[in-house]
Design an enzyme around this catalytic site. Structure first.
Site, PDB file in Angstrom:
ATOM      1  N   CYS A 382       0.842  -1.209   0.000  1.00  0.00           N
ATOM      2  CA  CYS A 382       0.000   0.000   0.000  1.00  0.00           C
ATOM      3  C   CYS A 382       0.873   1.255   0.000  1.00  0.00           C
ATOM      4  CB  CYS A 382      -0.988  -0.055   1.164  1.00  0.00           C
ATOM      5  SG  CYS A 382      -2.500   0.851   0.773  1.00  0.00           S
ATOM      6  N   HIS A 508      -3.678  -5.166   0.440  1.00  0.00           N
ATOM      7  CA  HIS A 508      -3.123  -5.673   1.708  1.00  0.00           C
ATOM      8  C   HIS A 508      -3.137  -7.203   1.734  1.00  0.00           C
ATOM      9  CE1 HIS A 508      -2.677  -1.872   3.882  1.00  0.00           C
ATOM     10  NE2 HIS A 508      -3.681  -1.474   3.129  1.00  0.00           N
ATOM     11  N   GLU A 510      -1.561  -9.111   3.556  1.00  0.00           N
ATOM     12  CA  GLU A 510      -1.418  -9.666   4.917  1.00  0.00           C
ATOM     13  C   GLU A 510      -2.763 -10.094   5.510  1.00  0.00           C
ATOM     14  OE1 GLU A 510      -1.080  -6.501   4.049  1.00  0.00           O
ATOM     15  OE2 GLU A 510      -1.566  -5.101   5.668  1.00  0.00           O
TER      16      GLU A 510
END
Ligand code: GLN
Length: 548
Positions: A382, A508, A510
Site C-alpha cells: 500500500c 493488503h 497480509e
C-alpha cells in the site's frame, strides 16, 4: 438451530480473548462443525478505521470492506468462518442504527432507552453475525473487561439473549487472569473471584472459566476457583502462556479438554475426536525450521507490535512455508530519516507496510532506494508500494520532485494521486477504497508466477493510487506494472525484473495469509530473503528481535 458461545474477559485487558475465541472456533471446526465468529466492541467509534494504530493496533479489513478490530484477523487465520460487516459491532455502530431509527420515526411516541432499544439492537447484531443458516456454533467475543461501564449494555444484552434460547444452546466462557506475586511466590485467585462476582451481579453465570497464567494452576487452586465461582471443577481450565508460537493455543486447550466440555454443554456430537493433525504438523514445521533470514519492517508505528499484527503473522507463515525462522528488525521510519540506511545493514529483506500521513515518508523512500541499489529483496504494501513508485520516478526517471499528493499537494509530478472517486469525499470514516477487488496479473510477471493464476482478489484500504498518466514512463524506466484492476484500470502491482525480488502491491495481502495457507507473495519474499541470507553465510547470526 445455531448454538451460541459468548466469550467475556475479566481482571485485565490483553488476556488474549481474541486468540482464545479463534482457537475455540478452530477446535469446533475440527470436530466437523461450521462456525461463525463475531466481536462486539464497547467503544464509541463506529469502527476502528479512524483510530490511531497506537490506540488500537492495526485495522483489519474484510472482503466486504469493513474496517474492523484486529481480533478478526485471528478469527480468519484460525478458522474458515466467513467474516463480514456483521462480524464486528461497536457501541457507536449500535447507537448509530438506533438513532437513525429514532429520527426516521420508527419509535414514534416512545422514549428510546438503553433497555430495551439498545439491548435489542445488540441482540439483532448477534443474530446478524451468524453468517449462514447452517452455522452450528456462533462465537461472540465481547471486547473490554467485565466491570467497565461501557460493557454493561452488551453484557445485559447477552444475558437476555441467553434467556430466549434453550439452556443447552448457549455457553458462557469467561477468561480471567491468575496473577503471580513474585514477592510471596504465589498465584492469586481473588481477582478471578471478583470478576466472576461482577458477571453474576449482572445475571451471567459463566459455564467455563479459562484462567490465563504464567505458572501451572495447581489442583487446589482449581478447586478453590470452582467453589468460589460456582463453576464445575472440570470447567476450570488453565491456559498457560505458550512457549513458541500462538498457534499452540488450540492444541493446549484440547489437551485441557476444552473441546469435550464445550461439546457436552452444548449437546454437540461428542463421539468425534478433535482432529488437529494438520495444525500440529504446521507447528512441527515451525519448530523444525533450520534456515533463517532477517527482515526489516520500516514503519511509523513499530513500537507497537499490534500495529502491524497481520504483517508479522504473514511473515511467520511464509517462514513456515520456507522452513525458516524470520527474525524481525523493526525500524522506525523517522530514525531512518535521521540516521540513514546504516540501520538496514545486514538485513536480508525490506518490508515497507501501509500507512498514512507524511511522517517518516522520506526515510521509507531512502530505504527502498537502498534495497533496490543493493539487490536486497523488497516488498512494499500500500503506502510502501506508493513509496516505491516515487523512488523509481525520482531516481530512475529523473523526476526529482515526484511525490504523492497525500504528502505534497503541489508537486509538479504527482505520480501518486487521489482516486477520482475520492475527490469529493470529506468524511474520513469508512470512505476509502475498501475491501476485495479483482486484479489481473500480467503474463510472464513474477506476481503471476507466485500466484500461479491470472486473476486474483485482494483487499484494499487506501485513497491514493498510481497516476495513470505516468504509466508509460514508469514502464520505460523498467517498472513492470504486473497487476491491474480490470474494471477501473488501476495499477495494483509493480515489480522490477532485474532485481532478486522487488514487488509493491496497492492492496493488503497480509489480510489473506494464514499458517496453513501462507500468502504467495509473502512466501516468495521470504524465499528471496532466505536465499540472500544463505548467500552471506548468515547461519551464525543471533536470532532475537531488534528495534531501532
Ligand atoms: N495513505 C495511502 C492512501 O490512502 C496508503 C494507505 C495504506 O497504506 N493503507 O492511499
Amino acid at each position: 438451530m445455531t448454538k451460541h458461545i459468548f466469550v467475556t474477559g475479566g481482571v485485565v485487558s490483553s488476556l488474549g480473548k481474541g486468540l482464545t475465541s479463534a482457537a475455540l472456533g478452530l477446535i469446533l471446526e475440527r470436530r466437523g462443525l461450521k462456525v461463525s465468529v463475531q466481536k462486539l466492541d464497547p467503544y464509541i467509534n463506529v469502527d476502528p478505521g479512524t483510530m490511531s494504530p497506537f490506540q488500537h493496533g492495526e485495522v483489519y479489513v474484510t472482503d466486504d470492506g469493513a474496517e474492523t478490530d484486529l481480533d478478526l484477523g485471528h478469527y480468519e487465520r484460525f478458522t474458515n468462518a466467513k467474516l463480514t460487516k456483521e462480524s464486528n459491532y461497536t457501541t457507536g455502530k449500535i447507537y448509530q442504527s438506533v438513532i437513525r431509527k429514532e429520527r426516521r420515526g420508527d419509535y414514534l411516541g416512545r422514549t428510546v432507552q438503553v433497555i430495551p432499544h439498545i439491548t435489542d439492537a445488540i441482540k439483532e447484531a448477534i443474530h446478524a453475525g451468524v453468517s449462514d443458516e447452517d452455522v452450528d456454533v456462533a462465537i461472540t467475543e465481547i471486547g473490554g473487561t467485565v466491570g467497565d461501564i461501557e460493557s454493561l449494555p452488551f453484557l445485559e444484552a447477552i444475558r437476555q439473549f441467553a434467556l430466549e434460547l434453550p439452556a443447552e444452546d448457549v455457553l458462557f466462557v469467561h477468561i480471567t487472569l491468575l496473577p503471580f506475586l513474585r514477592a510471596s511466590g504465589e498465584m492469586k485467585t481473588k481477582p478471578t473471584q471478583q470478576s466472576v462476582g461482577k458477571l453474576r451481579e449482572i445475571g451471567i453465570q459463566p459455564d467455563i472459566l479459562i484462567c490465563r497464567t504464567e505458572q501451572p494452576m495447581t489442583e487446589d487452586m482449581a478447586r478453590k476457583i470452582s467453589l468460589f465461582c460456582n463453576v464445575r471443577r472440570k470447567a476450570v481450565i488453565e491456559e498457560r502462556d505458550v512457549e513458541n508460537t500462538i498457534y499452540e493455543v488450540p492444541v493446549e486447550l484440547v489437551r485441557k479438554n476444552l473441546d469435550r466440555i464445550v461439546a457436552a454443554h452444548l449437546h454437540l456430537p461428542s463421539d468425534e475426536p478433535t482432529d488437529l493433525s494438520d495444525w500440529e504438523a504446521m507447528i512441527q514445521r515451525f519448530m523444525a525450521a533450520d534456515k533463517e533470514c532477517e527482515i526489516a519492517v520500516v514503519g511509523k508505528y513499530i513500537e507497537l507490535h499490534d500495529a502491524y499484527k497481520s504483517i508479522y503473522e504473514s511473515l511467520d507463515h511464509a517462514g513456515i512455508a520456507n522452513g525458516a525462522k524470520v527474525k524481525l528488525r523493526k525500524v522506525g521510519a523517522e530514525s531512518l530519516c535521521d540516521q540513514g540506511t546504516q540501520l538496514l545493514e545486514g538485513i536480508d529483506g525490506l518490508l515497507v507496510p501501509g500507512g498514512f500521513g507524511e511522517r517518516g515518508l522520506e526515510g521509507k523512500i531512502n530505504a527502498i532506494q537502498w534495497a533496490r541499489e543493493n539487490g536486497i529483496p523488497f516488498f512494499g504494501i500500500c503506502l510502501g508500494m506508493q513509496c516505491a513508485v516515487i523512488e523509481v520516478a525520482r531516481n530512475l526517471m529523473g523526476l526529482e520532485e515526484a511525490h504523492t499528493l497525500e504528502h505534497t499537494p503541489h508537486t509538479p509530478d504527482p505520480v501518486i494521486h487521489l482516486m477520482e472517486s475520492q475527490e469529493e469525499v470529506s468524511d474520513k470514516g469508512g470512505t476509502m477504497r475498501l475491501g476485495a477487488y479483482a486484479c489481473r496479473l500480467a503474463e510472464g510477471s513474477r506476481a503471476r508466477e507466485l500466484y500461479g493464476r491470472a486473476e486474483i482478489s485482494e483487499r484494499h484500504r487506501h485513497r491514493f493510487e498510481v497516476n495513470n498518466d505516468y504509466r508509460e514512463r514508469l514502464t520505460r524506466a523498467g517498472l513492470t506494472l504486473s497487476g491491474t484492476n480490470p474494471e477501473l484500470d488501476l495499477v495494483e502491482i509493480v515489480e522490477l525484473r532485474d532485481h532478486p525480488f522487488f514487488i509493491g502491491v496497492q492492496f493488503h495481502p497480509e489480510f489473506k495469509s494464514s499458517p496453513l495457507h501462507p500468502h504467495p507473495i509473502f512466501r516468495g519474499f521470504v524465499a528471496a530473503a532466505v536465499a540472500h541470507s544463505a548467500s552471506r553465510g548468515a547461519a551464525s547470526r543471533p536470532r532475537e528481535e531488534s528495534r531501532v
